[in-house]
Design a protein around this motif. Structure first.
Motif, PDB file in Angstrom:
ATOM      1  N   ARG A 183      33.806 -21.571  10.067  1.00 23.27           N
ATOM      2  CA  ARG A 183      33.347 -22.900  10.468  1.00 23.27           C
ATOM      3  C   ARG A 183      33.487 -23.081  11.984  1.00 23.27           C
ATOM      4  O   ARG A 183      33.732 -24.179  12.470  1.00 23.27           O
ATOM      5  N   CYS A 184      33.309 -21.998  12.701  1.00 19.85           N
ATOM      6  CA  CYS A 184      33.417 -22.035  14.159  1.00 19.85           C
ATOM      7  C   CYS A 184      32.706 -20.816  14.718  1.00 19.85           C
ATOM      8  O   CYS A 184      33.256 -19.708  14.732  1.00 19.85           O
ATOM      9  N   ALA A 185      31.468 -21.011  15.189  1.00 19.03           N
ATOM     10  CA  ALA A 185      30.694 -19.888  15.726  1.00 19.03           C
ATOM     11  C   ALA A 185      31.401 -19.255  16.917  1.00 19.03           C
ATOM     12  O   ALA A 185      31.323 -18.034  17.110  1.00 19.03           O
ATOM     13  N   ALA A 186      32.098 -20.044  17.724  1.00 22.94           N
ATOM     14  CA  ALA A 186      32.784 -19.501  18.897  1.00 22.94           C
ATOM     15  C   ALA A 186      33.710 -18.359  18.505  1.00 22.94           C
ATOM     16  O   ALA A 186      33.688 -17.279  19.118  1.00 22.94           O
ATOM     17  N   HIS A 187      34.521 -18.559  17.491  1.00 23.89           N
ATOM     18  CA  HIS A 187      35.463 -17.518  17.088  1.00 23.89           C
ATOM     19  C   HIS A 187      34.790 -16.425  16.270  1.00 23.89           C
ATOM     20  O   HIS A 187      35.251 -15.279  16.281  1.00 23.89           O
ATOM     21  N   GLU A 188      33.717 -16.745  15.591  1.00 22.55           N
ATOM     22  CA  GLU A 188      32.974 -15.705  14.893  1.00 22.55           C
ATOM     23  C   GLU A 188      32.356 -14.730  15.892  1.00 22.55           C
ATOM     24  O   GLU A 188      32.417 -13.505  15.705  1.00 22.55           O
ATOM     25  N   TYR A 189      31.772 -15.248  16.960  1.00 20.53           N
ATOM     26  CA  TYR A 189      31.208 -14.374  17.991  1.00 20.53           C
ATOM     27  C   TYR A 189      32.308 -13.574  18.700  1.00 20.53           C
ATOM     28  O   TYR A 189      32.118 -12.384  19.000  1.00 20.53           O
ATOM     29  N   ARG A 190      33.422 -14.193  18.965  1.00 22.71           N
ATOM     30  CA  ARG A 190      34.536 -13.473  19.597  1.00 22.71           C
ATOM     31  C   ARG A 190      34.983 -12.311  18.704  1.00 22.71           C
ATOM     32  O   ARG A 190      35.202 -11.194  19.172  1.00 22.71           O
ATOM     33  N   THR A 191      35.119 -12.579  17.416  1.00 21.96           N
ATOM     34  CA  THR A 191      35.564 -11.557  16.475  1.00 21.96           C
ATOM     35  C   THR A 191      34.562 -10.412  16.401  1.00 21.96           C
ATOM     36  O   THR A 191      34.935  -9.230  16.397  1.00 21.96           O
ATOM     37  N   PHE A 192      33.273 -10.753  16.362  1.00 21.93           N
ATOM     38  CA  PHE A 192      32.231  -9.729  16.289  1.00 21.93           C
ATOM     39  C   PHE A 192      32.194  -8.888  17.563  1.00 21.93           C
ATOM     40  O   PHE A 192      32.163  -7.645  17.506  1.00 21.93           O
ATOM     41  N   ALA A 193      32.152  -9.524  18.715  1.00 21.08           N
ATOM     42  CA  ALA A 193      32.004  -8.788  19.975  1.00 21.08           C
ATOM     43  C   ALA A 193      33.181  -7.863  20.247  1.00 21.08           C
ATOM     44  O   ALA A 193      33.029  -6.850  20.939  1.00 21.08           O
TER      45      ALA A 193
END
Length: 275
Positions: A197-207
């Motif tokens: 429920r937070c794209a910011a942390h999803e992108y951080r995790t992916f990158a």
């Protein structure tokens, strides 16, 4: 158009907004400080509004003359968003991504900004107010994690793996109703799929290479421009569901990100079947 700006100045502005307006309000919001926008899960808080105001006030020193598009500014004036398509220079800001988490006292939220020039994203910053560090990228210069009193580290997306070993984040809530059940069933083909429920942390995790895919259907620019550029600069393949590039003007068409094009095509064929 040649753009001269300091991405570190943009990052510092985001962190300053968090220090002044966000962290002091975390787990300290009153009942009147939280309001619904479109539904009970689409919230805005006094911290969102105050942080965006802070960032907007400081933006002339970072990117003079840039069109400012913030999530809360567009909520107040929807006519602002279409101006992005024709803007020579724009900065797009999400003052708190993960507002639902923030309002619930869950320490999983971020501050995001991207810079668009001539219709393409040229820079993106995601700041974690609780970890006090950044992931950021400028087009062609790689993706980096910095701050938190640690040396800057270059980010690399995960290596490709077989479908059954893939892990990732899938935001299924905005999928077409007639396709959602089938796609959720298809997600059983991967090792696991979750949603912060937070794209910011999803992108951080992916990158940083910890998961293998991201999927979104609703494409508001403040949610995805920064993270998509960071993911691409970390070596990933990103495209809308029809295979076309994701551009700042797009607000629909879905978005799928994977370690490489072959993985992307496999996920689109086996899991995210929308045809």
């Amino acid at each position: 158009m040649t753009i001269n700006f300091d991405i570190n100045a943009l990052a510092f502005l985001l962190s300053s907004a968090a220090e002044a307006e966000i962290r002091p309000r975390f787990r300290a919001l009153g009942k009147d400080d939280i309001r619904e926008k479109t539904s009970a899960i689409d919230l805005v808080t006094e911290a969102d509004v105050a942080a965006e105001r802070f960032i907007k006030a400081g933006m002339d020193a970072v990117l003079p003359g840039a069109l400012f598009i913030g999530e809360e500014s567009v909520a107040a004036d929807p006519a602002l968003l279409p101006k992005l398509a024709d803007a020579d220079l724009a900065v797009i800001v999400d003052p708190i991504d993960g507002t639902f988490n923030f309002a619930a006292g869950v320490p999983l939220f971020g501050v995001m900004a991207s810079v668009v020039s001539g219709g393409e994203t040229i820079a993106g910053v995601i700041y974690d107010p609780m970890g006090d560090d950044f992931v950021l990228a400028e087009k062609g210069a790689g993706a980096w994690q910095t701050g938190g009193h640690r040396p800057a580290a270059r980010l690399k997306a995960a290596d490709a793996v077989p479908l059954a070993e893939m892990t990732g984040m899938a935001s299924t809530g905005f999928l077409p109703a007639d396709k959602r059940a089938g796609i959720m069933a298809n997600l059983a083909k991967v090792a696991f799929a979750s949603n912060y429920r937070c794209a910011a942390h999803e992108y951080r995790t992916f990158a940083a290479g910890h998961v293998h895919f991201l999927m979104y259907n609703k494409l508001m620019p403040w949610d995805h421009l920064a993270g998509t550029l960071i993911s691409q600069e970390a070596g990933a393949h990103a495209a809308r569901f029809d295979g076309s590039p994701y551009l700042p003007r797009h607000v629909e068409g879905g978005l799928l990100i994977a370690p490489d094009k072959d993985s992307w095509e496999m996920m689109r064929r086996e899991v995210f079947v929308l045809d």
